[in-house]
Design a protein around this motif. Structure first.
Motif, PDB file in Angstrom:
ATOM      1  N   GLU A 142     -19.516  -0.040  21.460  1.00 36.58           N
ATOM      2  CA  GLU A 142     -18.359   0.854  21.282  1.00 36.58           C
ATOM      3  C   GLU A 142     -17.596   0.390  20.055  1.00 36.58           C
ATOM      4  OE1 GLU A 142     -14.394   1.982  21.094  1.00 36.58           O
ATOM      5  OE2 GLU A 142     -14.818  -0.002  21.893  1.00 36.58           O
ATOM      6  N   ASP A 143     -17.236   1.344  19.169  1.00 37.33           N
ATOM      7  CA  ASP A 143     -16.765   0.944  17.838  1.00 37.33           C
ATOM      8  C   ASP A 143     -15.573   1.751  17.345  1.00 37.33           C
ATOM      9  OD1 ASP A 143     -17.954   3.382  17.380  1.00 37.33           O
ATOM     10  OD2 ASP A 143     -19.311   2.695  15.813  1.00 37.33           O
ATOM     11  N   ASN A 144     -14.695   2.177  18.263  1.00 37.86           N
ATOM     12  CA  ASN A 144     -13.569   2.994  17.812  1.00 37.86           C
ATOM     13  C   ASN A 144     -12.677   2.293  16.790  1.00 37.86           C
ATOM     14  OD1 ASN A 144     -13.714   5.659  18.949  1.00 37.86           O
ATOM     15  ND2 ASN A 144     -13.449   4.730  20.949  1.00 37.86           N
ATOM     16  N   GLN A 150     -14.198   3.316   8.798  1.00 39.94           N
ATOM     17  CA  GLN A 150     -15.363   3.530   7.936  1.00 39.94           C
ATOM     18  C   GLN A 150     -15.368   4.918   7.304  1.00 39.94           C
ATOM     19  OE1 GLN A 150     -17.090   0.655   7.543  1.00 39.94           O
ATOM     20  NE2 GLN A 150     -15.555  -0.021   9.057  1.00 39.94           N
ATOM     21  N   GLN A 151     -14.373   5.735   7.639  1.00 48.15           N
ATOM     22  CA  GLN A 151     -14.342   7.111   7.172  1.00 48.15           C
ATOM     23  C   GLN A 151     -14.590   7.239   5.660  1.00 48.15           C
ATOM     24  OE1 GLN A 151     -13.617   9.946   9.333  1.00 48.15           O
ATOM     25  NE2 GLN A 151     -14.489  10.980   7.577  1.00 48.15           N
ATOM     26  N   ASN A 180     -19.245   5.718  17.131  1.00 47.67           N
ATOM     27  CA  ASN A 180     -19.009   6.481  15.907  1.00 47.67           C
ATOM     28  C   ASN A 180     -20.162   6.308  14.928  1.00 47.67           C
ATOM     29  OD1 ASN A 180     -16.285   7.625  16.337  1.00 47.67           O
ATOM     30  ND2 ASN A 180     -15.688   5.488  16.502  1.00 47.67           N
ATOM     31  N   LEU A 181     -20.750   5.117  14.900  1.00 44.87           N
ATOM     32  CA  LEU A 181     -21.909   4.880  14.047  1.00 44.87           C
ATOM     33  C   LEU A 181     -23.032   5.848  14.402  1.00 44.87           C
ATOM     34  CD1 LEU A 181     -23.654   3.286  12.033  1.00 44.87           C
ATOM     35  CD2 LEU A 181     -24.138   1.667  13.898  1.00 44.87           C
ATOM     36  N   PHE A 249     -18.920   8.805   7.036  1.00 41.17           N
ATOM     37  CA  PHE A 249     -18.618   8.870   8.459  1.00 41.17           C
ATOM     38  C   PHE A 249     -17.904  10.170   8.832  1.00 41.17           C
ATOM     39  CE2 PHE A 249     -20.315   4.826   8.852  1.00 41.17           C
ATOM     40  CZ  PHE A 249     -20.169   4.291  10.123  1.00 41.17           C
ATOM     41  N   GLY A 250     -17.897  11.139   7.924  1.00 41.41           N
ATOM     42  CA  GLY A 250     -17.251  12.417   8.213  1.00 41.41           C
ATOM     43  C   GLY A 250     -17.820  13.111   9.431  1.00 41.41           C
ATOM     44  N   ALA A 251     -19.092  12.877   9.733  1.00 34.56           N
ATOM     45  CA  ALA A 251     -19.722  13.531  10.873  1.00 34.56           C
ATOM     46  C   ALA A 251     -19.154  13.078  12.195  1.00 34.56           C
ATOM     47  CB  ALA A 251     -21.233  13.284  10.843  1.00 34.56           C
TER      48      ALA A 251
END
Length: 491
Positions: A142-144, A150-151, A180-181, A249-251
């Motif tokens: 988990e990487d919130n 990283q955006q 998020n990765l 990281f926009g996705a």
């Protein structure tokens, strides 16, 4: 305090709300829920909307988009919606699957070559699939906190990161752990498979066809006076969060949108329910959109924190959405967004054709509590009923057979499946029907059958001296046969 004054900022009402007395009645309750939440959470501004039957029936802006100038939030104010962006990514993957350009069951490394060396360090661990990335079951940690920052990462730096590999928290397919990765990797898959940059693909294939003209990824291309600026609450004051550029990281979290745009997305998604005949003219097929609720079955159960009534709520992560079975609202399809300077939520009742969304401009201030209160208020006001299942021709015949059986007092008058007499012999069934008829008297049998599905329904009859509750369920055979035919005393 100044934040209290901000709560009196402009409110924007949809004309549709004024045309619906019930909505006009419930709207103040919804506004009170959001205003109370803003005050309790020290939120500068929020905009929320209610979508019903394909229309934006209510939209309100409260508070300010920019603290120093007190510029009011409106339906056209642009907010970053953070992880609510994942829904666009997931649907893009499904669209590419429909076009035969990728397989959800394929190893992700087929579409992102840099992943070829990625393995959990046991010989029996499977490779990461595209579906694993969709469901957050790829084995990543988990990487919130890390992922949000990283955006701005550019594509070259992302490629270099992938080439180095990452450690695993567990083997793929073991359990759900939000990543998020993983969604950034899905964005790279969209780019590689479609042959277009992720952001261009999403805008061209999903946003623009839906008329989302003020929605995109590049916040620095938006005029400053049109944006909600992001803040955090620190030492009793709002502190401006630095803006981050959109990047690789926009996705997972890069979308910026307005209420007047986003409702179109919500309406499109809700329009996929129920399954039906007729034109299918959206940018993605209705049947494909309905797949967003299909999870990987790594269910968790927690205590519901809103609506007052204690409730143990099961949740599973599907394809860019969390699917919740709430004891008050039923199936809720939802996703939140948390980001430096922003918090957001969207909640859909697909079986009612109703959705609520809200955007706020305070760090990680997700307005899920007032959004759920809004759905509950809509349901209580009769504005979000579950759509009735139509009576199929087969169910109509099954119900007609039940009436014949009751009138004759003989279950053998119906086309019964072989299990019925084996489960309880017909002589006993005749006796039970006779006893019940003697108790309740003559029944009008005028009430319609209430479908559970195309093959099952219940009914309730008012009779001279009582009531009857019944059920019919067809067997899975080509010819009509009833595997369940029951009558009981009703209340």
């Amino acid at each position: 305090m100044i934040r209290t004054a901000f709560l009196a900022a402009a409110a924007i009402a949809s004309p549709a709300a004024a045309q619906a007395p019930a909505m006009a009645t419930v709207a103040p309750r919804i506004e009170a829920a959001f205003a109370s939440w803003m005050k309790a959470r020290d939120v500068p501004g929020v905009v929320y909307g209610v979508v019903k039957d394909g229309k934006l029936v209510l939209v309100r802006g409260l508070g300010v988009a920019e603290v120093p100038t007190r510029r009011a939030v409106t339906a056209d104010t642009r907010f970053r919606i953070a992880s609510m962006s994942k829904a666009f990514t997931a649907l893009a993957i499904l669209k590419l699957r429909d076009e035969g350009k990728l397989s959800l069951d394929a190893p992700a490394e087929r579409y992102v070559p840099e992943l070829k060396g990625w393995r959990y360090p046991t010989t029996d661990a499977p490779r990461i699939t595209v579906a694993d990335l969709l469901h957050h079951t790829a084995g990543f940690v988990e990487d919130n906190p890390w992922g949000d920052r990283q955006q701005p990462l550019d594509e070259a730096a992302f490629t270099a990161m992938l080439a180095k590999g990452v450690p695993f928290a567990q083997a793929p397919g073991i359990r759900m752990e939000y990543s998020n990765l993983g969604y950034a990797l899905l964005g790279r898959i969209v780019t590689n498979v479609s042959g277009r940059p992720y952001q261009a693909y999403i805008r061209g294939t999903l946003m623009q066809p839906l008329g989302m003209r003020s929605t995109g990824f590049d916040v620095f291309a938006t005029p400053a006076g049109e944006r909600a600026l992001g803040y955090r609450w620190q030492d009793g004051a709002w502190v401006r969060e630095p803006d981050m550029a959109d990047g690789a990281f926009g996705a997972m979290g890069g979308v910026e949108t307005t209420a007047d745009d986003y409702w179109r997305w919500v309406a499109f998604l809700l329009s996929a329910w129920p399954a039906r005949d007729g034109p299918d003219a959206g940018p993605v097929k209705r049947a494909t959109v309905r797949e967003i609720v299909e999870g990987a079955n790594f269910m968790t159960v927690g205590d519901r924190a809103t609506l007052g009534t204690p409730c143990r709520t099961p949740v599973t992560y599907a394809k860019g959405w969390s699917v919740v079975e709430d004891c008050t609202l039923g199936r809720v399809v939802s996703h939140g967004g948390g980001y430096p300077g922003y918090g957001s939520i969207v909640m859909l009742l697909p079986d009612a054709g109703v959705g609520v969304f809200a955007f706020a401009n305070r760090t990680y201030a997700g307005p899920s509590a007032p959004a759920m209160q809004a759905l509950a208020a809509l349901r209580a006001a009769g504005l979000a009923p579950v759509r009735a299942v139509p009576v199929s021709p087969g169910l109509a015949r099954a119900y007609a057979a039940a009436k014949v059986v009751w009138t004759a007092g003989d279950p053998a008058r119906a086309p019964l499946a072989e299990n019925v007499a084996l489960d309880q012999d017909l002589a006993r069934r005749r006796g039970e029907i006779a006893a019940l008829k003697a108790t309740v008297g003559v029944c009008a049998m005028a009430e319609p059958v209430v479908p559970v599905s195309a093959m099952e329904g219940s009914f309730a009859w008012s009779c001279a001296t009582g009531k009857v509750a019944g059920r019919v369920q067809m067997a899975p055979t080509p010819a009509l046969s009833l595997q369940v035919l029951s009558f009981a005393a009703g209340k």
